[in-house]
Design a protein around this motif. Structure first.
Motif, PDB file in Angstrom:
ATOM      1  N   CYS A   1      -5.853   8.661   3.501  1.00 15.82           N
ATOM      2  CA  CYS A   1      -5.366   8.261   2.178  1.00 15.82           C
ATOM      3  C   CYS A   1      -5.583   6.769   1.943  1.00 15.82           C
ATOM      4  CB  CYS A   1      -3.885   8.604   2.060  1.00 15.82           C
ATOM      5  SG  CYS A   1      -3.110   8.131   0.502  1.00 15.82           S
TER       6      CYS A   1
ATOM      7  N   ASP B   1       2.891  -1.070  -3.256  1.00 14.24           N
ATOM      8  CA  ASP B   1       4.112  -0.441  -2.756  1.00 14.24           C
ATOM      9  C   ASP B   1       3.805   0.810  -1.943  1.00 14.24           C
ATOM     10  OD1 ASP B   1       3.186   0.797  -5.054  1.00 14.24           O
ATOM     11  OD2 ASP B   1       5.179   1.387  -5.741  1.00 14.24           O
ATOM     12  N   VAL B   2       2.803   1.580  -2.366  1.00 16.34           N
ATOM     13  CA  VAL B   2       2.413   2.782  -1.630  1.00 16.34           C
ATOM     14  C   VAL B   2       1.796   2.397  -0.289  1.00 16.34           C
ATOM     15  CG1 VAL B   2       0.955   4.843  -1.640  1.00 16.34           C
ATOM     16  CG2 VAL B   2       2.068   4.074  -3.760  1.00 16.34           C
ATOM     17  N   ARG B   3       0.904   1.404  -0.315  1.00 20.05           N
ATOM     18  CA  ARG B   3       0.281   0.950   0.924  1.00 20.05           C
ATOM     19  C   ARG B   3       1.328   0.455   1.914  1.00 20.05           C
ATOM     20  NH1 ARG B   3      -3.342  -3.094  -0.791  1.00 20.05           N
ATOM     21  NH2 ARG B   3      -1.706  -4.643  -0.544  1.00 20.05           N
TER      22      ARG B   3
ATOM     23  N   SER C   1       4.455   1.343   2.162  1.00 19.46           N
ATOM     24  CA  SER C   1       5.222   2.474   2.690  1.00 19.46           C
ATOM     25  C   SER C   1       4.453   3.213   3.776  1.00 19.46           C
ATOM     26  CB  SER C   1       5.576   3.446   1.553  1.00 19.46           C
ATOM     27  OG  SER C   1       6.439   2.854   0.619  1.00 19.46           O
TER      28      SER C   1
ATOM     29  N   LEU D   1      -5.089   1.258  -2.608  1.00 22.94           N
ATOM     30  CA  LEU D   1      -3.791   1.809  -2.995  1.00 22.94           C
ATOM     31  C   LEU D   1      -2.925   0.763  -3.686  1.00 22.94           C
ATOM     32  CD1 LEU D   1      -2.900   3.720   0.297  1.00 22.94           C
ATOM     33  CD2 LEU D   1      -3.575   4.780  -1.876  1.00 22.94           C
TER      34      LEU D   1
ATOM     35  N   MET E   1       0.808   9.246  -6.100  1.00 23.44           N
ATOM     36  CA  MET E   1       1.219   8.014  -5.448  1.00 23.44           C
ATOM     37  C   MET E   1       2.731   7.994  -5.229  1.00 23.44           C
ATOM     38  SD  MET E   1      -1.496   6.150  -4.797  1.00 23.44           S
ATOM     39  CE  MET E   1      -2.280   7.734  -4.384  1.00 23.44           C
ATOM     40  N   LYS E   2       3.499   8.458  -6.226  1.00 19.54           N
ATOM     41  CA  LYS E   2       4.952   8.530  -6.076  1.00 19.54           C
ATOM     42  C   LYS E   2       5.341   9.498  -4.975  1.00 19.54           C
ATOM     43  CE  LYS E   2       6.354   7.289 -10.797  1.00 19.54           C
ATOM     44  NZ  LYS E   2       7.012   7.776 -12.051  1.00 19.54           N
TER      45      LYS E   2
ATOM     46  N   ALA F   1       3.518  10.358  -2.313  1.00 23.24           N
ATOM     47  CA  ALA F   1       3.192   9.747  -1.026  1.00 23.24           C
ATOM     48  C   ALA F   1       4.245   8.717  -0.630  1.00 23.24           C
ATOM     49  CB  ALA F   1       1.818   9.095  -1.087  1.00 23.24           C
ATOM     50  N   LYS F   2       4.652   7.902  -1.586  1.00 28.11           N
ATOM     51  CA  LYS F   2       5.638   6.858  -1.307  1.00 28.11           C
ATOM     52  C   LYS F   2       6.990   7.460  -0.931  1.00 28.11           C
ATOM     53  CE  LYS F   2       7.878   2.799  -3.347  1.00 28.11           C
ATOM     54  NZ  LYS F   2       7.992   1.944  -4.553  1.00 28.11           N
ATOM     55  N   SER F   3       7.420   8.482  -1.665  1.00 27.30           N
ATOM     56  CA  SER F   3       8.739   9.077  -1.394  1.00 27.30           C
ATOM     57  C   SER F   3       8.775   9.771  -0.043  1.00 27.30           C
ATOM     58  CB  SER F   3       9.102  10.072  -2.503  1.00 27.30           C
ATOM     59  OG  SER F   3       8.231  11.193  -2.498  1.00 27.30           O
TER      60      SER F   3
END
Length: 235
Positions: free
Chosen positions: A122, A98-100, A102, A95, A62-63, A65-67
């Motif tokens: 995803c 925060d990931v969603r 992004s 998700l 998840m980190k 994907a977000k980055s």
């Protein structure tokens, strides 16, 4: 894109390092695809089934994907330069918020690009996609008797993009692992199983795979044309 964890184990790396290597491979191969004229590429970034993995691995993915999506947001000119529109395919409500956010922000920023499409699955499974399609159709008020294959296809997450023509699976695994099952049965779709682990997938191998697919496709077209001409002559 299978084999990140095995690649890490073989090379005595942490699992997260294997996933990072897999992302770098994806970036290199997508560039090759778009340079070769591919209009739409779809990557299976995270399966709904992956939520059953160890918590630390899910958190790292998840980190990651977000980055990576943050990079797209902060340096969006790269997608603009290549004309790539990002589409997020999958059950995004599963998700973390925060990931969603992004992922959807990257999708919004690139929505006007028209040269090529990058579909990021995803979190996704084909069975969930088909279920989603049926629910969407019924929510629109269609009578069950009106539901046919075309209507289901139009309401899949992949609805509205070019038909699947080549599906590549790495690590020598002869199963699709719930990826694009509906699309893969198309008579126009070829499936390529490669023995290399995903991080070992080189640009040269991608070029060879695309060349072989194009050659086989041209050969089938020529053969079908000859059969058609023979049939017309016999008539």
């Amino acid at each position: 894109m299978d084999g990140n964890r095995r690649f890490a184990k073989i090379n005595k790396m942490e699992t997260n390092e294997g996933h990072s290597a897999g992302f770098d491979t994806m970036a290199r191969l997508l560039e090759i695809c778009y340079d070769c004229g591919v209009e739409a590429a779809t990557v299976f970034a995270f399966s709904i089934e992956n939520f059953n993995r160890p918590e630390y691995e899910i958190e790292w993915l998840m980190k990651l994907a977000k980055s990576k999506m943050k990079q797209v947001i902060e340096h969006g000119e790269l997608c603009d330069r290549y004309g790539i529109r990002i589409r997020i395919l999958g059950n995004v409500k599963l998700l973390p918020h925060d990931v969603r956010d992004s992922l959807l922000e990257a999708q919004e920023m690139t929505k006007n690009n028209t040269r090529a499409v990058l579909n990021i699955c995803c979190p996704y499974t084909a069975r969930d996609d088909m279920t989603h399609s049926i629910k969407t159709i019924l929510a629109k008020g269609y009578d069950p008797e009106m539901i046919d294959q075309d209507l289901i296809a139009d309401n899949l997450y992949t609805g509205g993009i070019p038909r699947l023509q080549l599906l590549i699976r790495t690590s020598g695994v002869y199963r699709l692992s719930d990826f694009m099952l509906w699309e893969a049965v198309d008579v126009d779709c070829d499936i390529e199983i490669l023995s290399v682990l995903w991080p070992q997938f080189t640009p040269t191998l991608m070029l060879w795979t695309l060349f072989k697919w194009g050659w086989n496709r041209s050969s089938r077209t020529r053969r079908n044309d000859r059969l058609l001409q023979r049939h017309e002559k016999d008539d």
